[in-house]
Design a protein around this motif. Structure first.
Motif, mmCIF file in Angstrom:
data_model
loop_
_atom_site.group_PDB
_atom_site.id
_atom_site.type_symbol
_atom_site.label_atom_id
_atom_site.label_comp_id
_atom_site.label_asym_id
_atom_site.label_seq_id
_atom_site.Cartn_x
_atom_site.Cartn_y
_atom_site.Cartn_z
ATOM 1 N N UNK A 10 -11.266 -19.061 66.282
ATOM 2 C CA UNK A 10 -10.941 -17.923 65.271
ATOM 3 C C UNK A 10 -9.663 -17.348 65.549
ATOM 4 N N UNK A 11 -9.369 -17.247 66.581
ATOM 5 C CA UNK A 11 -7.997 -16.645 66.837
ATOM 6 C C UNK A 11 -6.891 -17.804 66.251
ATOM 7 N N UNK A 12 -7.170 -18.774 66.751
ATOM 8 C CA UNK A 12 -6.335 -20.027 66.479
ATOM 9 C C UNK A 12 -5.943 -20.203 64.880
ATOM 10 N N UNK A 13 -7.009 -20.134 64.461
ATOM 11 C CA UNK A 13 -7.039 -20.049 62.797
ATOM 12 C C UNK A 13 -6.244 -19.087 62.268
ATOM 13 N N UNK A 14 -6.512 -17.937 62.887
ATOM 14 C CA UNK A 14 -5.606 -16.637 62.458
ATOM 15 C C UNK A 14 -4.408 -16.740 62.514
ATOM 16 N N UNK A 15 -3.889 -17.049 63.886
ATOM 17 C CA UNK A 15 -2.450 -17.197 64.135
ATOM 18 C C UNK A 15 -1.779 -18.105 63.532
ATOM 19 N N UNK A 25 11.178 -24.973 61.495
ATOM 20 C CA UNK A 25 9.779 -25.451 61.911
ATOM 21 C C UNK A 25 10.080 -26.387 62.946
ATOM 22 N N UNK A 26 11.094 -27.299 63.036
ATOM 23 C CA UNK A 26 11.328 -28.302 63.989
ATOM 24 C C UNK A 26 11.770 -27.744 65.286
ATOM 25 N N UNK A 27 12.586 -26.679 65.182
ATOM 26 C CA UNK A 27 12.916 -25.982 66.588
ATOM 27 C C UNK A 27 11.821 -25.114 67.257
ATOM 28 N N UNK A 28 10.937 -24.487 66.239
ATOM 29 C CA UNK A 28 10.057 -23.453 67.111
ATOM 30 C C UNK A 28 8.566 -24.302 67.395
ATOM 31 N N UNK A 29 8.532 -25.523 66.971
ATOM 32 C CA UNK A 29 7.645 -26.381 67.242
ATOM 33 C C UNK A 29 5.915 -25.641 67.429
ATOM 34 N N UNK A 30 5.792 -25.083 66.800
ATOM 35 C CA UNK A 30 4.416 -23.800 66.727
ATOM 36 C C UNK A 30 3.443 -24.948 66.313
ATOM 37 N N UNK A 31 2.095 -24.668 67.145
ATOM 38 C CA UNK A 31 0.876 -25.161 66.964
ATOM 39 C C UNK A 31 0.286 -24.600 65.641
ATOM 40 N N UNK A 32 0.020 -25.440 64.697
ATOM 41 C CA UNK A 32 -0.685 -24.910 63.403
ATOM 42 C C UNK A 32 -1.749 -25.816 63.033
ATOM 43 N N UNK A 33 -2.908 -25.266 62.688
ATOM 44 C CA UNK A 33 -4.024 -26.034 62.443
ATOM 45 C C UNK A 33 -5.073 -24.862 61.962
ATOM 46 N N UNK A 34 -5.676 -25.475 60.682
ATOM 47 C CA UNK A 34 -6.667 -24.606 59.890
ATOM 48 C C UNK A 34 -8.065 -25.509 59.965
ATOM 49 N N UNK A 35 -8.004 -26.567 59.989
ATOM 50 C CA UNK A 35 -9.181 -27.732 60.064
ATOM 51 C C UNK A 35 -9.923 -27.469 61.270
ATOM 52 N N UNK A 36 -11.020 -26.827 61.462
ATOM 53 C CA UNK A 36 -12.064 -26.828 62.401
ATOM 54 C C UNK A 36 -12.193 -28.046 63.119
ATOM 55 N N UNK A 37 -12.224 -29.170 62.350
ATOM 56 C CA UNK A 37 -12.554 -30.281 63.266
ATOM 57 C C UNK A 37 -11.368 -30.953 63.861
ATOM 58 N N UNK A 38 -10.234 -30.479 63.576
ATOM 59 C CA UNK A 38 -8.980 -30.794 64.355
ATOM 60 C C UNK A 38 -8.399 -29.738 65.301
ATOM 61 N N UNK A 39 -8.973 -28.590 65.445
ATOM 62 C CA UNK A 39 -8.283 -27.751 66.301
ATOM 63 C C UNK A 39 -8.587 -28.013 67.823
ATOM 64 N N UNK A 40 -7.597 -27.964 68.490
ATOM 65 C CA UNK A 40 -7.496 -28.390 69.790
ATOM 66 C C UNK A 40 -7.388 -27.181 70.810
ATOM 67 N N UNK A 41 -8.103 -26.449 71.195
ATOM 68 C CA UNK A 41 -8.272 -25.122 71.809
ATOM 69 C C UNK A 41 -7.272 -25.149 73.077
#
Length: 814
Positions: free
Chosen positions: A403-408, A372-388
């Motif tokens: 929607x694509x960010x949440x699915x990913x 998780x530390x090495x990949x540093x992926x952007x993960x967010x499910x909360x619509x109020x905190x998603x930064x497109x």
């Protein structure tokens, strides 16, 4: 008899720090020093003027430490880090705080180089009377551990002596922090105090102050100084910057305990053990249950740790936990509240898992956490905190929709959770037998108390509440605090860890509270969480399926002698003759430390290993940076079969790794008989020691060793006397509460109980006017416990008086 000093400090957070970077931010971290020796470094919090660290450390220290200092620095990628400010606390100020210690915001002060003084000087002073007047002979022998003032990590020290209006200087010794002068300076016909100053000579600019020591004239007359003396800064009141440099919130607590001989603690330990092995019937309170009643909430975790260690040393940790859990379960009517409070039972289980299960935790979670530390992926499910705008890191096609960010994010979280869950549910054989035995007993107790069909899941939730909610989930949330990572996560990775920890908590609760909270945006994860419940139950069933014989066969040692205490890659160089040491002389090797051996090889799976018996280790110390022009160095000195000393030099990645290895090896070798009182913090190169410049390779070390300085952690050796002393201290604080709550007898009754315990006849007891039959079992147990407490209290007073008499005799002799 011995004295134990433990210093617990927590660097909580900072506020209003000044900006040191052109961006208007800082990248702050803290360095913690005890007597100018770096003992800890927090992680760097990037781009933040109000950083939160939350890092806690425990140090075991010698009695003669003087002060604790916290330095805040701004990390720079290029050049030297900028010093923001510091907070200095003397041992006396920490000890004078309340029993809870210091817990407050403290303003940072400016760092004055003239106050950054360290080291000691060796003097022999004689004051003689002559017809022409007094005559002072000051023999300046040597100094050690002086502050480095030059870029090379050394100094060019000389000493200057002042007596009245006269002054004399020694020669300057170049490039050393351990100068050996051996000069006699004579001053005539003056009177007044003697002051000896040490300075670093500089060719350009003014000389740098290294410290001073001063003796009043009456001391010179009555007891001329001879020996080692600590160097001090010039007298000045340290003032904070009035908040201009910001502030730190610190928690600092000093515990200084007199440890009596073992025989004095046996009655207390036997009472506690008897509570577990011969539990009282009905509602009778045992001494162990009374301890739970009288200790305060903030001390419950410490007492839980000491109890677990006492019983681990006797092979009775599982019966202890069984007793405490049964006590908790039997008093619980609502299964939804079982083990939800910070009771002695829940704290003891929590500390037991940390003490016994930390290696297991690392083996299970470290691979996934590292990924998780090495990949540093952007993960967010909360619509109020998603930064497109961050979605560009996800796709090369430009900004994605919400929607694509949440699915990913859902796909990434599910993948991580699957890896974590697979690692946990397949770890039955890796789990320590003691943990499995404790869970087996807990499973049985809960099943017996809640046999109803509607409470079928309670026995699973009781175990998963400890294992998932109090063990795995906190480690996933803050890996740095569980030694899974060397640094805190950046904000993006930290958010991913938070979501994963929430999901693991939901799995640990067996999905009982899914959909009931405010975080409805977690709903897409619910199908995966619900599907995981069956796997978790199967895992828990396998976990508690352990032979009942394991309950009676718990080891008396916390770990097997062959169990790995610490391991990892380091850089090694063996001491050998030679003038220059190129960088490639340090070879990367995989080191492994157990209670019996300290070994290394080319890799963890490599069959050919070099092993050093731990029993032959004589010292484990830091190495000055200028010895090899490399930071974070340590040396391990061993004694060969023919009595010769052999040294290997090891380089670590950072100061925290260095301190961890120093502490682990020191604790493993704590009982060795041939530990050295001194050693050389440099290396023998170019036919001389780089530290003190002595040309004799076998000359006695120029610096004291620090075998007593260790970090407190799960690998601490068991010390039943010190642990019993901590329990006694809490009982002593709660003595009056214990007396008022459980018995209503006079002091004569307590003396009567003491006589009964010491073997007086029942007839004598009846003559005293308090027949035993008039006491309830709880009152009798409380009276017995009070006698034990008061016996220990009297023993401490006796030893304290003996210490005072010894000091008085020593002063009179001097």
């Amino acid at each position: 008899m011995a004295r134990n000093i433990s210093l617990n400090f927590r660097v909580v957070e900072g506020r209003d720090l000044p900006a040191k970077d052109v961006s208007g931010n800082s990248d702050p971290y803290c360095i913690v020093k005890v007597d100018h020796e770096v003992v800890a470094r927090t992680a760097t919090v990037w781009r933040n003027l109000n950083p939160f660290w939350g890092e806690e450390f425990t140090l075991h220290l010698p009695l003669d430490f003087h002060h604790l200092a916290f330095y805040v620095l701004d990390e720079d990628t290029i050049g030297h880090d900028d010093i923001i400010g510091k907070i200095s606390l003397s041992k006396e100020s920490i000890a004078a705080a309340s029993p809870r210690g210091i817990d407050s915001w403290l303003n940072l002060s400016h760092v004055d180089p003239d106050e950054e003084v360290q080291g000691e000087i060796h003097l022999d002073v004689k004051l003689l009377a002559e017809t022409q007047g007094p005559w002072l002979r000051c023999h300046i022998i040597e100094a050690r551990d002086l502050a480095p003032r030059d870029p090379s990590g050394t100094s060019d020290p000389f000493a200057r002596v002042f007596w009245g209006s006269q002054s004399l200087e020694t020669v300057t010794i170049k490039k050393t922090r351990f100068p050996h002068w051996d000069e006699v300076l004579e001053l005539h016909g003056e009177d007044g105090p003697l002051r000896v100053e040490v300075w670093d000579w500089d060719m350009v600019g003014k000389n740098d102050f290294l410290g001073m020591v001063e003796f009043p004239s009456d001391v010179l007359l009555q007891c001329p100084p001879s020996g080692w003396f600590r160097l001090l800064p010039f007298a000045s009141a340290e003032e904070d910057a009035g908040g201009k440099l910001g502030a730190l919130r610190l928690k600092v607590r000093l515990a200084e305990e007199r440890i009596l001989p073992s025989v004095y603690y046996q009655p207390l330990i036997e009472l506690l053990v008897e509570s577990v092995l011969s539990p009282a019937q009905d509602d009778t309170m045992t001494p162990l249950a009374m301890l739970d009643e009288v200790i305060s909430g903030e001390n419950r975790q410490d007492i839980a740790t000491q109890l677990v260690k006492i019983f681990l040393g006797r092979g009775l940790a599982v019966p202890l936990l069984d007793y405490l859990n049964l006590w908790e379960v039997s008093r619980t009517t609502d299964p939804n509240t079982l083990f939800r409070s910070n009771s002695l039972a829940s704290k003891s289980m929590e500390q037991f898992m940390k003490l016994v299960g930390t290696p297991y935790l690392h083996e299970v979670l470290k691979p996934c956490v590292n990924r998780i530390f090495e990949e540093k992926k952007y993960v967010e499910l909360d619509p109020c905190k998603i930064e497109l705008t961050r979605s560009r890191r996800i796709s090369f096609k430009g900004t994605l929709s919400e929607e694509h960010v949440r699915e990913n994010s859902l796909g990434l979280l599910t993948g991580y959770l699957e890896e974590i869950l697979e690692a946990i549910t397949s770890s039955v054989d890796k789990c320590p037998p003691a943990m499995r035995a404790a869970f087996r007993q807990l499973h049985r107790r809960v099943e017996e108390h809640f046999p109803e069909t509607e409470h079928e899941n309670v026995k699973y939730v009781a175990i998963s509440g400890f294992l998932f909610l109090r063990f795995f989930a906190p480690a996933i949330l803050t890996p740095k605090l569980f030694d899974l990572r060397d640094h805190h996560a950046d904000p993006q990775t930290s958010r991913s860890l938070l979501l994963l920890a929430k999901a693991v908590q939901s799995i640990g609760n067996l999905g009982q509270q899914l959909g009931q909270g405010k975080e409805q945006w977690m709903v897409p994860l619910h199908p995966f969480l619900l599907q995981s419940i069956t796997r978790v139950k199967v895992f828990l069933d396998k976990l508690v399926d352990i032979d009942a014989g394991a309950l009676e066969a718990q080891p008396r040692l916390l770990f097997s002698p062959l169990a790995v205490i610490k391991e990892g890659y380091l850089h090694l160089r063996k001491a050998e003759a030679g003038a220059l040491v190129p960088r490639f002389a340090f070879k990367k090797r995989y080191f492994c430390l157990s209670r019996e051996t300290f070994s290394y090889s080319k890799g963890p799976e490599w069959q050919v290993r070099t092993s050093i018996p731990v029993g032959r280790i004589c010292a484990v110390e830091r190495v000055d940076e200028n010895a090899f022009q490399q930071p974070h160095m340590m040396q391990v000195i061993t004694k060969t079969r023919d009595g010769q000393l052999d040294t290997i030099y090891i380089q670590c990645k950072n100061v925290n790794e260095l301190n961890q290895w120093l502490s682990a090896i020191r604790k493993a070798s704590v009982c060795n008989e041939d530990m050295l009182p001194s050693c050389h913090p440099g290396a023998f190169r170019g036919n001389r020691w780089t530290c003190c410049l002595q040309q004799d390779r076998t000359v006695q070390g120029c610096s004291r060793t620090h075998s007593a300085v260790t970090l407190g952690d799960w690998s601490d050796p068991l010390n039943p006397d010190a642990e019993a002393q901590m329990v006694y201290r809490q009982l002593l604080l709660g003595k009056n509460k214990l007396r008022k709550k459980y018995i209503e007898f006079s002091e004569e009754d307590i003396k009567q109980e003491q006589e009964v315990i010491k073997g007086q006849s029942c007839l004598e007891e009846e003559k005293a006017g308090v027949p035993e039959k008039e006491r309830t079992p709880t009152a009798a147990a409380a009276a017995h416990l009070l006698v034990v407490i008061e016996d220990l209290e009297q023993a401490h007073k006796t030893f304290e008086q003996q210490e005072k008499e010894q000091v008085a005799r020593g002063s009179l002799h001097s």
